[in-house]
Design a protein around this motif. Structure first.
Motif, mmCIF file in Angstrom:
data_model
loop_
_atom_site.group_PDB
_atom_site.id
_atom_site.type_symbol
_atom_site.label_atom_id
_atom_site.label_comp_id
_atom_site.label_asym_id
_atom_site.label_seq_id
_atom_site.Cartn_x
_atom_site.Cartn_y
_atom_site.Cartn_z
ATOM 1 N N LEU A 5 17.611 17.098 -14.317
ATOM 2 C CA LEU A 5 16.515 16.631 -14.531
ATOM 3 C C LEU A 5 15.455 16.973 -13.908
ATOM 4 O O LEU A 5 14.448 16.900 -14.289
ATOM 5 C CB LEU A 5 16.767 14.273 -13.813
ATOM 6 C CG LEU A 5 16.431 13.834 -14.082
ATOM 7 C CD1 LEU A 5 15.583 13.831 -16.130
ATOM 8 C CD2 LEU A 5 16.037 12.609 -13.627
ATOM 9 N N ALA A 6 16.067 17.525 -12.569
ATOM 10 C CA ALA A 6 15.320 18.681 -11.436
ATOM 11 C C ALA A 6 14.649 18.968 -11.936
ATOM 12 O O ALA A 6 13.849 20.232 -11.740
ATOM 13 C CB ALA A 6 15.797 18.326 -10.193
ATOM 14 N N GLU A 7 15.426 19.987 -12.775
ATOM 15 C CA GLU A 7 15.426 21.594 -13.519
ATOM 16 C C GLU A 7 14.346 21.259 -14.993
ATOM 17 O O GLU A 7 12.670 22.183 -14.904
ATOM 18 C CB GLU A 7 16.485 21.742 -14.170
ATOM 19 C CG GLU A 7 16.073 23.001 -15.464
ATOM 20 C CD GLU A 7 17.619 23.844 -15.866
ATOM 21 O OE1 GLU A 7 16.999 23.654 -17.017
ATOM 22 O OE2 GLU A 7 18.372 23.959 -15.565
ATOM 23 N N LEU A 8 14.065 20.365 -15.564
ATOM 24 C CA LEU A 8 13.440 19.703 -16.341
ATOM 25 C C LEU A 8 11.945 19.656 -16.130
ATOM 26 O O LEU A 8 10.865 19.202 -16.313
ATOM 27 C CB LEU A 8 13.798 19.137 -17.451
ATOM 28 C CG LEU A 8 15.028 19.105 -18.689
ATOM 29 C CD1 LEU A 8 15.258 18.600 -19.258
ATOM 30 C CD2 LEU A 8 14.633 20.070 -19.610
ATOM 31 N N PHE A 9 12.061 19.026 -15.009
ATOM 32 C CA PHE A 9 10.281 17.684 -14.202
ATOM 33 C C PHE A 9 11.145 18.162 -12.493
ATOM 34 O O PHE A 9 11.268 17.334 -12.356
ATOM 35 C CB PHE A 9 10.891 16.453 -14.708
ATOM 36 C CG PHE A 9 9.598 15.971 -14.403
ATOM 37 C CD1 PHE A 9 8.190 16.028 -15.023
ATOM 38 C CD2 PHE A 9 9.391 14.995 -13.156
ATOM 39 C CE1 PHE A 9 7.318 14.994 -15.084
ATOM 40 C CE2 PHE A 9 8.656 14.141 -12.722
ATOM 41 C CZ PHE A 9 7.031 14.305 -13.501
ATOM 42 N N PRO A 10 10.200 19.252 -12.034
ATOM 43 C CA PRO A 10 10.339 19.803 -10.913
ATOM 44 C C PRO A 10 8.944 19.437 -10.404
ATOM 45 O O PRO A 10 9.549 19.187 -8.728
ATOM 46 C CB PRO A 10 10.700 21.496 -11.026
ATOM 47 C CG PRO A 10 9.438 21.508 -12.788
ATOM 48 C CD PRO A 10 9.894 20.611 -13.211
ATOM 49 N N ASP A 11 7.745 19.238 -10.827
ATOM 50 C CA ASP A 11 7.387 18.681 -9.885
ATOM 51 C C ASP A 11 6.676 17.197 -10.305
ATOM 52 O O ASP A 11 6.371 17.048 -10.972
ATOM 53 C CB ASP A 11 5.495 19.787 -10.471
ATOM 54 C CG ASP A 11 5.845 21.106 -10.202
ATOM 55 O OD1 ASP A 11 7.308 21.342 -8.946
ATOM 56 O OD2 ASP A 11 5.357 21.793 -10.792
ATOM 57 N N LEU A 12 6.647 16.311 -8.603
ATOM 58 C CA LEU A 12 6.514 15.507 -8.760
ATOM 59 C C LEU A 12 4.643 14.778 -8.211
ATOM 60 O O LEU A 12 4.495 15.577 -7.873
ATOM 61 C CB LEU A 12 7.590 14.484 -7.506
ATOM 62 C CG LEU A 12 8.987 14.369 -8.154
ATOM 63 C CD1 LEU A 12 9.639 13.292 -6.893
ATOM 64 C CD2 LEU A 12 9.574 13.723 -9.584
ATOM 65 N N PRO A 13 4.402 14.628 -9.019
ATOM 66 C CA PRO A 13 3.437 13.784 -8.966
ATOM 67 C C PRO A 13 2.640 12.608 -7.783
ATOM 68 O O PRO A 13 3.666 12.350 -7.332
ATOM 69 C CB PRO A 13 2.451 12.939 -10.294
ATOM 70 C CG PRO A 13 3.559 12.794 -11.063
ATOM 71 C CD PRO A 13 4.525 13.609 -10.359
ATOM 72 N N GLU A 14 1.372 13.031 -7.353
ATOM 73 C CA GLU A 14 1.372 11.892 -6.245
ATOM 74 C C GLU A 14 1.386 10.552 -6.629
ATOM 75 O O GLU A 14 1.320 9.600 -7.963
ATOM 76 C CB GLU A 14 -0.004 11.517 -5.620
ATOM 77 C CG GLU A 14 -0.495 11.373 -3.931
ATOM 78 C CD GLU A 14 -0.012 11.921 -3.587
ATOM 79 O OE1 GLU A 14 0.092 11.642 -1.929
ATOM 80 O OE2 GLU A 14 -0.152 12.933 -3.311
ATOM 81 N N HIS A 15 2.659 9.806 -5.575
ATOM 82 C CA HIS A 15 2.903 8.300 -5.700
ATOM 83 C C HIS A 15 3.238 7.418 -4.338
ATOM 84 O O HIS A 15 2.762 8.239 -4.145
ATOM 85 C CB HIS A 15 4.480 8.563 -6.716
ATOM 86 C CG HIS A 15 5.130 8.957 -5.460
ATOM 87 N ND1 HIS A 15 5.147 10.607 -5.549
ATOM 88 C CD2 HIS A 15 5.857 8.561 -5.273
ATOM 89 C CE1 HIS A 15 6.475 10.852 -4.711
ATOM 90 N NE2 HIS A 15 6.574 9.433 -4.867
ATOM 91 N N ASN A 16 2.692 6.474 -5.271
ATOM 92 C CA ASN A 16 2.675 4.729 -3.801
ATOM 93 C C ASN A 16 3.680 4.268 -4.339
ATOM 94 O O ASN A 16 4.920 3.469 -5.077
ATOM 95 C CB ASN A 16 1.699 4.378 -3.638
ATOM 96 C CG ASN A 16 1.868 3.464 -3.048
ATOM 97 O OD1 ASN A 16 1.919 3.190 -2.092
ATOM 98 N ND2 ASN A 16 0.931 1.344 -3.398
ATOM 99 N N LEU A 17 5.238 4.415 -2.867
ATOM 100 C CA LEU A 17 6.584 3.731 -2.967
ATOM 101 C C LEU A 17 6.286 2.565 -3.242
ATOM 102 O O LEU A 17 5.538 1.860 -1.954
ATOM 103 C CB LEU A 17 7.632 4.236 -2.099
ATOM 104 C CG LEU A 17 8.061 5.424 -2.542
ATOM 105 C CD1 LEU A 17 8.444 6.186 -0.683
ATOM 106 C CD2 LEU A 17 8.279 5.665 -3.675
ATOM 107 N N LEU A 18 6.936 1.465 -3.890
ATOM 108 C CA LEU A 18 6.612 0.012 -3.479
ATOM 109 C C LEU A 18 7.660 -0.276 -3.249
ATOM 110 O O LEU A 18 8.409 -1.244 -2.278
ATOM 111 C CB LEU A 18 6.731 -0.454 -5.430
ATOM 112 C CG LEU A 18 5.113 -0.026 -5.483
ATOM 113 C CD1 LEU A 18 5.726 -0.954 -7.180
ATOM 114 C CD2 LEU A 18 4.087 -0.196 -4.711
#
Length: 145
Positions: free
Chosen positions: A22-35
């Motif tokens: 999963l990390a290989e297919l989608f390496p970069d996480l966008p800016e997010h707000n943790l609920l």
């Protein structure tokens, strides 16, 4: 609006995916707000004898859950088996993004390979089980006539 069954399908697929893949297919996480930051807990697993008997408590299973919001996109949730907080976070981000207009490209780039790999794993497991299958047969004996 996204059909509920589609979301159930991709949430299950993301939860069952191998975290490294999963990390290989989608390496970069966008800016997010943790609920709800990724947190580890336990859930009670229930079972049924024969698939249709009375339900019983089988035991507890460790899970990690996460909820987050992407600015102007959607809220994403994830529950994954085990203690991998990164897996839960990445699955929640993908859940939110898959509800957005860019969801179609993510379905092709992330979900399609995961679905194909899962199908291949299931087929390999079924083939391995089929190789050990024993078929019994009964011969007609003289006193059975």
């Amino acid at each position: 609006m996204i059909p509920e069954t589609d979301r159930k399908d991709w949430m299950g697929l993301l939860a069952r995916a191998k975290p490294a893949r999963l990390a290989e297919l989608f390496p970069d996480l966008p800016e997010h707000n943790l609920l709800r930051a990724p947190e580890v807990g336990a859930v009670m697993v229930r079972g049924r004898i024969g698939g249709d008997g009375d339900a019983f408590n089988l035991g507890e299973m460790t899970v990690t859950r996460c909820s987050l919001a992407l600015a102007g996109v959607a809220v994403g949730h994830a529950h994954v088996q085990g203690r991998d907080k990164g897996h839960a976070l990445r699955a929640a981000v993908l859940d939110a993004l898959l509800q957005s207009p860019e969801g179609a490209s993510l379905r092709a780039g992330v979900l399609a390979p995961l679905r194909a790999e899962e199908a291949a794993r299931r087929a390999a497991r079924a083939a391995k089980a089929a190789a050990t299958r024993v078929e019994f047969f009964t011969l007609v004996r003289g006193e059975d006539q």
